[in-house]
Design a protein around this motif. Structure first.
Motif, PDB file in Angstrom:
ATOM      1  N   THR A  12      45.559 -68.511  65.110  1.00 22.82           N
ATOM      2  CA  THR A  12      46.533 -68.591  66.056  1.00 22.82           C
ATOM      3  C   THR A  12      46.655 -70.278  66.324  1.00 22.82           C
ATOM      4  OG1 THR A  12      44.705 -68.665  67.904  1.00 22.82           O
ATOM      5  CG2 THR A  12      46.074 -66.538  67.530  1.00 22.82           C
ATOM      6  N   ASN A  32      61.857 -62.736  63.043  1.00 18.34           N
ATOM      7  CA  ASN A  32      61.223 -63.158  64.257  1.00 18.34           C
ATOM      8  C   ASN A  32      60.800 -64.579  64.143  1.00 18.34           C
ATOM      9  OD1 ASN A  32      59.165 -62.674  62.468  1.00 18.34           O
ATOM     10  ND2 ASN A  32      58.046 -61.517  64.071  1.00 18.34           N
ATOM     11  N   THR A  56      50.123 -56.956  64.732  1.00 24.08           N
ATOM     12  CA  THR A  56      51.123 -56.410  65.625  1.00 24.08           C
ATOM     13  C   THR A  56      51.705 -57.556  66.495  1.00 24.08           C
ATOM     14  OG1 THR A  56      49.896 -54.295  65.736  1.00 24.08           O
ATOM     15  CG2 THR A  56      51.430 -55.022  67.453  1.00 24.08           C
ATOM     16  N   THR A  57      50.885 -58.504  66.542  1.00 19.73           N
ATOM     17  CA  THR A  57      51.564 -59.636  67.342  1.00 19.73           C
ATOM     18  C   THR A  57      52.781 -60.356  66.596  1.00 19.73           C
ATOM     19  OG1 THR A  57      49.321 -60.094  68.735  1.00 19.73           O
ATOM     20  CG2 THR A  57      50.873 -61.758  68.514  1.00 19.73           C
ATOM     21  N   LEU A  58      52.346 -60.877  65.286  1.00 19.73           N
ATOM     22  CA  LEU A  58      53.192 -61.464  64.458  1.00 19.73           C
ATOM     23  C   LEU A  58      54.513 -60.492  64.092  1.00 19.73           C
ATOM     24  CD1 LEU A  58      50.753 -63.951  62.609  1.00 19.73           C
ATOM     25  CD2 LEU A  58      52.270 -64.304  64.439  1.00 19.73           C
ATOM     26  N   GLN A  59      54.307 -59.217  64.280  1.00 22.14           N
ATOM     27  CA  GLN A  59      55.520 -58.319  64.090  1.00 22.14           C
ATOM     28  C   GLN A  59      56.307 -58.271  65.207  1.00 22.14           C
ATOM     29  OE1 GLN A  59      53.352 -54.867  63.014  1.00 22.14           O
ATOM     30  NE2 GLN A  59      53.716 -55.137  60.688  1.00 22.14           N
ATOM     31  N   GLY A  60      55.974 -58.898  66.317  1.00 19.74           N
ATOM     32  CA  GLY A  60      56.602 -58.837  67.543  1.00 19.74           C
ATOM     33  C   GLY A  60      57.987 -59.744  67.560  1.00 19.74           C
ATOM     34  N   LYS A  61      58.681 -59.759  68.841  1.00 21.56           N
ATOM     35  CA  LYS A  61      59.982 -60.351  68.938  1.00 21.56           C
ATOM     36  C   LYS A  61      59.676 -61.675  68.560  1.00 21.56           C
ATOM     37  CE  LYS A  61      63.942 -60.624  71.934  1.00 21.56           C
ATOM     38  NZ  LYS A  61      64.561 -60.103  73.272  1.00 21.56           N
ATOM     39  N   GLY A  62      58.719 -62.248  69.261  1.00 18.68           N
ATOM     40  CA  GLY A  62      58.585 -64.018  68.901  1.00 18.68           C
ATOM     41  C   GLY A  62      59.457 -64.840  69.733  1.00 18.68           C
ATOM     42  N   ASP A  99      60.214 -59.084  59.099  1.00 15.49           N
ATOM     43  CA  ASP A  99      59.601 -60.192  60.056  1.00 15.49           C
ATOM     44  C   ASP A  99      58.402 -60.956  59.266  1.00 15.49           C
ATOM     45  OD1 ASP A  99      56.909 -58.545  59.737  1.00 15.49           O
ATOM     46  OD2 ASP A  99      57.803 -56.825  60.867  1.00 15.49           O
TER      47      ASP A  99
END
Length: 202
Positions: A135, A186, A92-98, A67
């Motif tokens: 962001t 992602n 955690t946000t940037l490890q998410g699905k996206g 990711d």
């Protein structure tokens, strides 16, 4: 009876021809068998070689396994970005699905900030400000360089980024894209040479 009337030399020739004919008939099947085996063996070897070449020349494509955060943390030029993401709580946000498109500043870009700026942003009291800045470097969706067009794109922060595309050069918010299309599981990362600041952040 007719053979008895033939001269002796013709009888010998006829007998000799008969021996040759018999030898040929006996020897041919053996020769044909050997030749057939050789042909089959050669054909098998050719197929094996062709198969090996095809396999070596055409490996199965593999998808990006890491990711965005994993790629950034494993790249020496993103040490400060990785640290900033941790301080802002965005890992955690940037490890998410996206998917996400990240315009990632290098360590050199962070070092070019006014003295003391980065140290101040990393303080817990300035977490909201740091989150806002980071962001601003993220755009929803996975946008490859081939899809980038001149104009404004809205960042995750909410403000727009100005993208300028010309022959052999792409800039985002005034920063140069120095390396494009680092694909992640992602999303995608584009490396930039400047830290971007939202319009309302000083």
């Amino acid at each position: 009876m007719k053979n008895q009337n033939l001269p002796s030399w013709m009888k010998q020739l006829t007998g000799f021809a008969g021996v040759i004919g018999a030898t040929a008939l006996i020897g041919f099947p053996a020769w044909a068998h050997i030749n057939s085996n050789t042909t089959v063996a050669n054909a098998t070897q050719t197929q094996q070689v062709a198969g090996n070449v095809k396999t070596a020349a055409s490996p199965a494509p593999t998808a990006a396994a890491k990711d965005i955060v994993a790629i950034a943390s494993g790249d020496a030029q993103f040490k400060m970005l990785t640290k900033a993401l941790g301080s802002a709580g965005l890992v955690t946000t940037l490890q998410g699905k996206g998917p996400f498109t990240v315009f990632a500043p290098t360590d050199a870009a962070f070092a070019a900030l006014p003295k003391g700026t980065l140290e101040d942003l990393l303080k817990p009291a300035n977490k909201a400000k740091l989150t806002k800045i980071l962001t601003y470097h993220v755009v929803p969706g996975s946008v490859l360089s081939t899809s980038l067009k001149s104009g404004d794109v809205k960042s995750v922060e909410g403000s727009s980024l100005k993208v300028a595309v010309s022959t052999g050069k792409v800039t985002v918010g005034g920063a140069n894209v120095v390396k494009a299309d680092i694909k992640a599981s992602n999303g995608v990362i584009h490396v930039i040479d400047k830290v971007l600041m939202p319009p309302d952040v000083k």
